[in-house]
Design an enzyme around this catalytic site. Structure first.
Site, short mmCIF file in Angstrom:
data_model
loop_
_atom_site.label_atom_id
_atom_site.label_comp_id
_atom_site.label_asym_id
_atom_site.label_seq_id
_atom_site.Cartn_x
_atom_site.Cartn_y
_atom_site.Cartn_z
N ALA A 177 -2.42 -3.94 -0.37
CA ALA A 177 -3.12 -2.68 -0.19
C ALA A 177 -2.47 -1.58 -1.02
CB ALA A 177 -3.10 -2.28 1.28
N GLN A 218 -10.49 -10.54 -2.00
CA GLN A 218 -10.11 -10.91 -0.63
C GLN A 218 -10.98 -10.16 0.36
OE1 GLN A 218 -6.50 -9.94 1.74
NE2 GLN A 218 -6.06 -12.12 1.55
N CYS A 246 -3.06 -10.18 7.77
CA CYS A 246 -2.67 -8.78 7.80
C CYS A 246 -2.01 -8.45 9.15
CB CYS A 246 -3.87 -7.87 7.57
SG CYS A 246 -3.45 -6.11 7.53
N LYS A 287 -6.07 -17.34 3.71
CA LYS A 287 -4.64 -17.01 3.69
C LYS A 287 -4.24 -16.50 5.06
CE LYS A 287 -1.20 -14.40 0.99
NZ LYS A 287 -0.66 -13.40 1.94
N GLY A 293 5.95 -15.95 0.28
CA GLY A 293 7.07 -15.39 1.02
C GLY A 293 8.39 -15.55 0.30
N ARG A 296 5.48 -9.00 -3.09
CA ARG A 296 6.41 -7.90 -3.37
C ARG A 296 7.32 -8.14 -4.57
NH1 ARG A 296 9.75 -7.65 1.63
NH2 ARG A 296 9.28 -9.87 1.66
#
Length: 381
Positions: free
Chosen positions: A30, A82, A113, A155, A218, A242
């Protein structure tokens, strides 16, 4: 972490009709994976790049903000979107609109989420606990996309918390209902982004789901992490979130690693400034200068992580208001400063674990088929 016998000489990852080579997917984030950021990442390496989360309800109601977020670059292919929803009818209608209008070539469905405004309505990481409803929504999406040949994937996370794991059921159901692939973020919703991802669960999902690809997500902050995940879990590909924040060239490093080549040298501070300037240009093309500069500010700390940039320049960069001001600020930096070793590690939000916000009585019956309250219009998470 579990160790399984795995080789990197695996068959090429395919999602429906699309070959994903290298087997790397940019996770939807996001406020991050807009058209500009996806284009910037694609300039460094191939793979699959997913846009920000879009709500099914917003598609059906043709919300103007959501339609703008659904934009793709002309050269972007396959266009990966998505989609998030909490009831079969709305999800099916949204998919019909998307494929009917030719807006996307691949639809990923969001069941991971962890944010409260999503889970409190039974969406995101909360919904796979309702096994029958989860299957109905996914089946509706697959059926709506099938005539066009657009693959639908799923996912999800390990589960709601350590007492409520849902991922193995979710994987089996997704496989049965016709999903083209599944991806597991190896944390619970209660963990959010804290702690360490448990790759053991990716290996267990791979052992459970046999007929479609399983992707792992992850704690991939380097190309070495991606290769280690494949070796240790046997998964078919990796999803990067990330780890690429302020470091879009990570996709070039991943492409080299999967091809067996040496990784390109990371950029010095001058190279980072050049990448940041390119990011700014792309954002301006997408949204105009004022909005682009506001959007760019949150990326500054990620781009300059570990570099010898003083507190005052960092503050000024964090308040930049125009391209010309950005150029002046970047010119003041020491462009010869080498890429710092400590900038290779974790980045992005960590947060703290906490209780997941759920609808009243949500955990009473996993086979309850009652559709939750309609989701909000908040595309993007």
């Amino acid at each position: 972490m579990v160790h399984v016998t795995a080789t990197l000489a695996k068959p090429a990852l395919r999602i429906g009709p699309y070959k994903v080579d290298p087997p790397v997917v940019l996770a939807p984030m996001a406020g991050i994976t807009n058209l500009a950021f996806r284009k910037l990442c694609r300039e460094y390496g191939a793979g699959l790049y997913v846009c920000e989360m879009i709500t099914a309800r917003a598609v059906v109601e043709r919300n103007a903000k959501t339609l703008h977020m659904m934009a793709f670059d002309q050269a972007e292919y396959p266009r990966s979107m998505q989609l998030y929803g909490v009831d079969p009818a709305t999800m099916a209608e949204a998919v019909k609109i998307i494929v009917g209008e030719g807006w996307a070539d691949h639809i990923d469905t969001n069941w991971g989420c962890p944010v409260a405004k999503v889970t409190r309505k039974g969406g995101g990481a909360a919904l796979p606990f309702k096994r029958k409803l989860f299957g109905q929504i996914l089946a509706a999406a697959v059926a709506a996309a099938e005539p066009s040949g657009v693959p639908v994937t799923a996912k999800f996370r390990i589960g709601i918390d350590d007492e409520h794991h849902t991922y193995l059921d979710a994987g089996r159901i997704a496989e049965e209902e016709g999903a083209a692939a599944v991806a597991l973020h190896a944390r619970t919703a209660a963990q959010r982004y804290s702690g360490t991802a448990s790759w053991t669960h990716i290996a267990r999902l791979k052992e459970t789901v046999r007929s479609i690809p399983v992707l792992g997500n992850g704690d991939i902050f380097s190309a070495a992490d991606a290769l280690a995940m494949l070796r240790q879990t046997g998964c078919d590909g990796v999803v990067v979130g990330r780890g690429c924040l302020g470091r879009p060239w990570l996709f070039g490093e991943l492409e080299a690693a999967f091809a067996g080549r040496s990784a390109p040298e990371p950029p010095n501070l001058g190279g980072v400034a050049h990448v940041l300037r390119r990011h700014a240009e792309l954002l301006v093309q997408q949204d105009g200068e004022l909005k682009a500069m506001r959007d760019l500010r949150k990326h500054m700390s990620w781009y300059f992580m570990g570099f010898p940039v003083g507190a005052q320049p960092r503050r000024r960069l964090g308040m930049v208001g125009s391209l010309s001001e950005l150029d002046d600020l970047l010119a003041e930096l020491d462009h010869t400063a080498p890429f710092p070793a400590d900038a290779q590690g974790r980045r992005g939000r960590q947060g703290s674990p906490g209780k997941v916000t759920l609808p009243h009585g949500w955990l009473n019956d996993p086979d309850d088929e009652l559709t939750p309250e309609a989701e909000d219009m908040h595309s993007g998470g």
